[in-house]
Design an enzyme around this catalytic site. Structure first.
Site, PDB file in Angstrom:
ATOM      1  N   GLU A 168      -9.773  -0.795  12.383  1.00 53.53           N
ATOM      2  CA  GLU A 168     -10.441  -1.703  11.438  1.00 53.53           C
ATOM      3  C   GLU A 168     -10.247  -3.177  11.815  1.00 53.53           C
ATOM      4  O   GLU A 168     -11.041  -4.026  11.435  1.00 53.53           O
ATOM      5  CB  GLU A 168      -9.934  -1.459  10.007  1.00 53.53           C
ATOM      6  CG  GLU A 168      -8.457  -1.731   9.842  1.00 53.53           C
ATOM      7  CD  GLU A 168      -7.946  -1.528   8.423  1.00 53.53           C
ATOM      8  OE1 GLU A 168      -8.754  -1.296   7.520  1.00 53.53           O
ATOM      9  OE2 GLU A 168      -6.728  -1.602   8.238  1.00 53.53           O
ATOM     10  N   ARG A 200      -4.136   7.741   3.919  1.00 53.30           N
ATOM     11  CA  ARG A 200      -2.873   7.470   3.216  1.00 53.30           C
ATOM     12  C   ARG A 200      -2.543   8.533   2.184  1.00 53.30           C
ATOM     13  O   ARG A 200      -1.459   8.495   1.588  1.00 53.30           O
ATOM     14  CB  ARG A 200      -2.967   6.117   2.489  1.00 53.30           C
ATOM     15  CG  ARG A 200      -2.881   4.970   3.417  1.00 53.30           C
ATOM     16  CD  ARG A 200      -2.563   3.646   2.823  1.00 53.30           C
ATOM     17  NE  ARG A 200      -2.723   3.384   1.438  1.00 53.30           N
ATOM     18  CZ  ARG A 200      -3.202   2.233   0.944  1.00 53.30           C
ATOM     19  NH1 ARG A 200      -3.618   1.300   1.765  1.00 53.30           N
ATOM     20  NH2 ARG A 200      -3.255   2.027  -0.340  1.00 53.30           N
ATOM     21  N   ILE A 231       1.538   3.039   7.050  1.00 49.52           N
ATOM     22  CA  ILE A 231       0.785   3.868   8.000  1.00 49.52           C
ATOM     23  C   ILE A 231       0.405   3.044   9.231  1.00 49.52           C
ATOM     24  O   ILE A 231       0.026   3.595  10.251  1.00 49.52           O
ATOM     25  CB  ILE A 231      -0.490   4.469   7.360  1.00 49.52           C
ATOM     26  CG1 ILE A 231      -1.484   3.381   6.955  1.00 49.52           C
ATOM     27  CG2 ILE A 231      -0.143   5.367   6.190  1.00 49.52           C
ATOM     28  CD1 ILE A 231      -2.888   3.912   6.715  1.00 49.52           C
ATOM     29  N   ASP A 232       0.513   1.700   9.137  1.00 51.53           N
ATOM     30  CA  ASP A 232       0.079   0.842  10.251  1.00 51.53           C
ATOM     31  C   ASP A 232       1.101   0.790  11.396  1.00 51.53           C
ATOM     32  O   ASP A 232       0.755   0.376  12.503  1.00 51.53           O
ATOM     33  CB  ASP A 232      -0.160  -0.593   9.754  1.00 51.53           C
ATOM     34  CG  ASP A 232      -1.162  -0.662   8.621  1.00 51.53           C
ATOM     35  OD1 ASP A 232      -1.948   0.291   8.485  1.00 51.53           O
ATOM     36  OD2 ASP A 232      -1.149  -1.659   7.871  1.00 51.53           O
ATOM     37  N   ARG A 284     -23.734   7.301  14.550  1.00 53.99           N
ATOM     38  CA  ARG A 284     -23.337   7.397  13.149  1.00 53.99           C
ATOM     39  C   ARG A 284     -21.940   6.808  12.978  1.00 53.99           C
ATOM     40  O   ARG A 284     -21.142   6.823  13.918  1.00 53.99           O
ATOM     41  CB  ARG A 284     -23.289   8.859  12.690  1.00 53.99           C
ATOM     42  CG  ARG A 284     -24.635   9.543  12.666  1.00 53.99           C
ATOM     43  CD  ARG A 284     -25.488   9.060  11.501  1.00 53.99           C
ATOM     44  NE  ARG A 284     -26.713   9.819  11.368  1.00 53.99           N
ATOM     45  CZ  ARG A 284     -27.871   9.527  11.947  1.00 53.99           C
ATOM     46  NH1 ARG A 284     -27.962   8.480  12.773  1.00 53.99           N
ATOM     47  NH2 ARG A 284     -28.938  10.283  11.747  1.00 53.99           N
ATOM     48  N   HIS A 291      -4.790  -2.211   9.841  1.00 56.49           N
ATOM     49  CA  HIS A 291      -4.737  -3.655   9.626  1.00 56.49           C
ATOM     50  C   HIS A 291      -4.927  -4.352  10.971  1.00 56.49           C
ATOM     51  O   HIS A 291      -5.886  -4.025  11.666  1.00 56.49           O
ATOM     52  CB  HIS A 291      -3.414  -4.013   8.935  1.00 56.49           C
ATOM     53  CG  HIS A 291      -3.485  -5.334   8.242  1.00 56.49           C
ATOM     54  ND1 HIS A 291      -2.440  -6.230   8.253  1.00 56.49           N
ATOM     55  CD2 HIS A 291      -4.484  -5.918   7.550  1.00 56.49           C
ATOM     56  CE1 HIS A 291      -2.797  -7.312   7.579  1.00 56.49           C
ATOM     57  NE2 HIS A 291      -4.028  -7.137   7.138  1.00 56.49           N
ATOM     58  N   ASP A 305       1.781  -7.050  -5.541  1.00 59.87           N
ATOM     59  CA  ASP A 305       2.273  -8.305  -6.130  1.00 59.87           C
ATOM     60  C   ASP A 305       3.381  -8.942  -5.303  1.00 59.87           C
ATOM     61  O   ASP A 305       4.274  -8.245  -4.825  1.00 59.87           O
ATOM     62  CB  ASP A 305       2.827  -8.031  -7.534  1.00 59.87           C
ATOM     63  CG  ASP A 305       1.710  -7.748  -8.512  1.00 59.87           C
ATOM     64  OD1 ASP A 305       0.825  -8.595  -8.635  1.00 59.87           O
ATOM     65  OD2 ASP A 305       1.734  -6.663  -9.135  1.00 59.87           O
ATOM     66  N   MET A 341      -7.788   3.023  10.008  1.00 58.06           N
ATOM     67  CA  MET A 341      -7.022   1.902   9.421  1.00 58.06           C
ATOM     68  C   MET A 341      -5.993   1.359  10.422  1.00 58.06           C
ATOM     69  O   MET A 341      -5.929   1.804  11.560  1.00 58.06           O
ATOM     70  CB  MET A 341      -6.324   2.358   8.146  1.00 58.06           C
ATOM     71  CG  MET A 341      -7.190   2.267   6.904  1.00 58.06           C
ATOM     72  SD  MET A 341      -6.175   2.595   5.447  1.00 58.06           S
ATOM     73  CE  MET A 341      -7.305   2.191   4.136  1.00 58.06           C
ATOM     74  N   GLY A 372       0.836  -1.198   0.000  1.00 52.45           N
ATOM     75  CA  GLY A 372       0.000   0.000   0.000  1.00 52.45           C
ATOM     76  C   GLY A 372       0.873   1.252   0.000  1.00 52.45           C
ATOM     77  O   GLY A 372       1.916   1.270   0.635  1.00 52.45           O
TER      78      GLY A 372
HETATM   79  O1  F6P Z   1      -1.234  -1.461   5.192  1.00 54.43           O
HETATM   80  C1  F6P Z   1      -1.763  -0.226   4.948  1.00 54.43           C
HETATM   81  C2  F6P Z   1      -3.261  -0.294   4.816  1.00 54.43           C
HETATM   82  O2  F6P Z   1      -3.726   1.017   4.559  1.00 54.43           O
HETATM   83  C3  F6P Z   1      -3.997  -0.921   5.987  1.00 54.43           C
HETATM   84  O3  F6P Z   1      -4.176  -0.019   7.047  1.00 54.43           O
HETATM   85  C4  F6P Z   1      -5.276  -1.343   5.323  1.00 54.43           C
HETATM   86  O4  F6P Z   1      -5.845  -2.438   6.007  1.00 54.43           O
HETATM   87  C5  F6P Z   1      -4.831  -1.761   3.945  1.00 54.43           C
HETATM   88  O5  F6P Z   1      -3.604  -1.098   3.712  1.00 54.43           O
HETATM   89  C6  F6P Z   1      -5.791  -1.407   2.841  1.00 54.43           C
HETATM   90  O6  F6P Z   1      -5.279  -1.935   1.662  1.00 54.43           O
HETATM   91  P1  F6P Z   1      -5.740  -1.547   0.189  1.00 54.43           P
HETATM   92  O7  F6P Z   1      -5.287  -0.152  -0.084  1.00 54.43           O
HETATM   93  O8  F6P Z   1      -5.073  -2.547  -0.670  1.00 54.43           O
HETATM   94  O9  F6P Z   1      -7.227  -1.637   0.199  1.00 54.43           O
END
Ligand code: F6P
Length: 378
Positions: free
Chosen positions: A230, A299, A134-135, A290, A179, A75, A177, A12
């Site tokens: 998430e 990002r 970013i994680d 909400r 992960h 990839d 976000m 990402g």
């Molecule tokens: O690893 C960075 C991240 O933004 C995670 O926080 C998120 O779960 C994932 O990538 C989202 O991935 P994509 O952009 O492939 O949907």
């Protein structure tokens, strides 16, 4: 002949990638007299030998630019989608590397990229990596670039959600976000003054969260901000998933199909968990709720000052290590410095939030509900 260094960005995208490319390039070219060549779209560009020459003019003006000038992809060299099949393209990568007579290949990425890069080390290539995501979940580095920018964006979002939550006397559940690591939600929740912060490391109890919101309401604060990672899940879902994963691992023959179906059903529930949480809180508290999903906003755009400095620092250190012939390592952030860490010590590990981390203690001390009983168990 000048040494030629290859560079790619994979996984990402993340703010600070261009600052890192610039840092590697300016030092490699300006100090060590090397040349730099970029491969487009991560490992796919390496397989297809799609390149872009990176001389000083191309490195100018990119420090503040978000995304990556090289493009990226998710990839994997050993499982690349070709047509509708996954194919091991490692040998094509080795060929490209040899065709260009590279001195080294720099791979900028998160946990997955470190793994993929290590596979290339095992092929005998001179690989060096930088930790971006970013994680903030890459092992063996204090921090990854991209995290600070995303933290700022998520914090600003939480700041802005306060006034509307307050005006309408609502709960606002904001999904962040990260992960399977809670750094971003915990950091932004703490900085933005969220009332509830839910992270994957602490499975939550919905009744407990509702009780905390009702207590706030009775004390006169008739709104609440719930920052949810998430990857966070309720203790029930966490237990169900663990059980389903264990059953699938143990299942044989016909049982395997049933176990797989069970796990798929749980994964389906996980997809809607933030919406479900909001609905459950509405029922339990009788307050309107909400949902705001911040998604890829976190990002996008220009990197923060902190990420620009970090990425430049790691990038220039990387060029120095290449000059010294140090390969098979990730350039980790250590305090104000940078340290090469063997990739084999990095791969296969994920840096999640330790339950005794100061951010967790601090959150509890300012009265944030973390979805558990206050001591780390739901
Ligand atoms: O690893 C960075 C991240 O933004 C995670 O926080 C998120 O779960 C994932 O990538 C989202 O991935 P994509 O952009 O492939 O949907």
């Amino acid at each position: 002949m000048a040494k030629l260094v290859g560079i790619l960005t994979a996984g990402g995208d993340s703010p600070g990638l261009n600052a890192a490319i610039r840092g590697v390039g300016k030092a490699a070219i300006g100090i060590y007299g090397m040349e730099l060549i970029g491969f487009r779209d991560g490992f796919r560009g390496l397989v297809q030998d799609r390149t872009v020459r990176l001389s000083l003019p191309q490195l100018s003006g990119i420090l503040t630019v978000g995304g990556t000038i090289l493009g990226t992809s998710r990839d994997k060299p050993h499982k690349m989608l070709v047509g509708n099949k996954r194919v091991d393209m490692t040998s094509a990568i080795v060929e490209t590397y040899q065709r260009h007579q590279l001195t080294a290949l720099v791979c900028l990425g998160g946990g997955g990229t470190q793994k993929n890069a290590f596979r290339l080390v095992e092929q005998g290539l001179n690989i060096i990596t930088l930790p971006k995501t970013i994680d903030n979940d890459v092992a063996m580095t204090d921090i990854t670039f991209g995290f600070d920018t995303a933290l700022g964006i998520a914090t600003e979002a939480i700041d802005r959600l306060h006034s509307t939550a307050h005006s309408h006397h609502r709960i606002i559940v904001v999904e962040v976000m990260g992960h399977n690591a809670g750094w971003l939600a915990l950091g932004a929740g703490l900085a933005g003054g969220a009332d509830v912060i839910l992270i994957p490391e602490i499975p939550y109890d919905v009744e407990g969260i509702a009780a905390a919101i009702r207590t706030r309401s009775r004390a006169g604060s008739r709104f609440s901000i719930v920052a949810v990672s998430e990857g966070a899940m309720s203790k029930e879902l966490a237990a169900e998933r663990e059980q389903a994963e264990t059953s699938l691992a143990k299942a044989k023959g016909k049982e395997k199909r049933e176990a797989r179906q069970k796990l798929t059903a749980i994964e389906q529930k996980l997809r809607t968990r933030t919406m479900d949480l909001s609905r459950e809180l509405e029922t339990l508290t009788e307050l309107e709720s909400r949902v705001t999903i911040l998604g890829h906003l976190q990002r996008g755009g220009t990197p923060s000052a902190g990420d620009r400095i970090l990425a430049t620092r790691l990038g220039t250190a990387c060029a120095g290590l290449i000059d010294r012939g140090v390969f098979g390592v990730m350039v980790a952030a250590r305090g104000n410095g940078a340290e090469p860490i063997p990739l084999e010590d990095v791969v296969g590990k994920r840096k999640t939030v330790p339950l005794n981390h100061p951010w967790i203690t601090t959150a509890r001390q300012v009265g944030v509900c973390l979805g558990d009983d206050g001591e780390g168990s739901p």
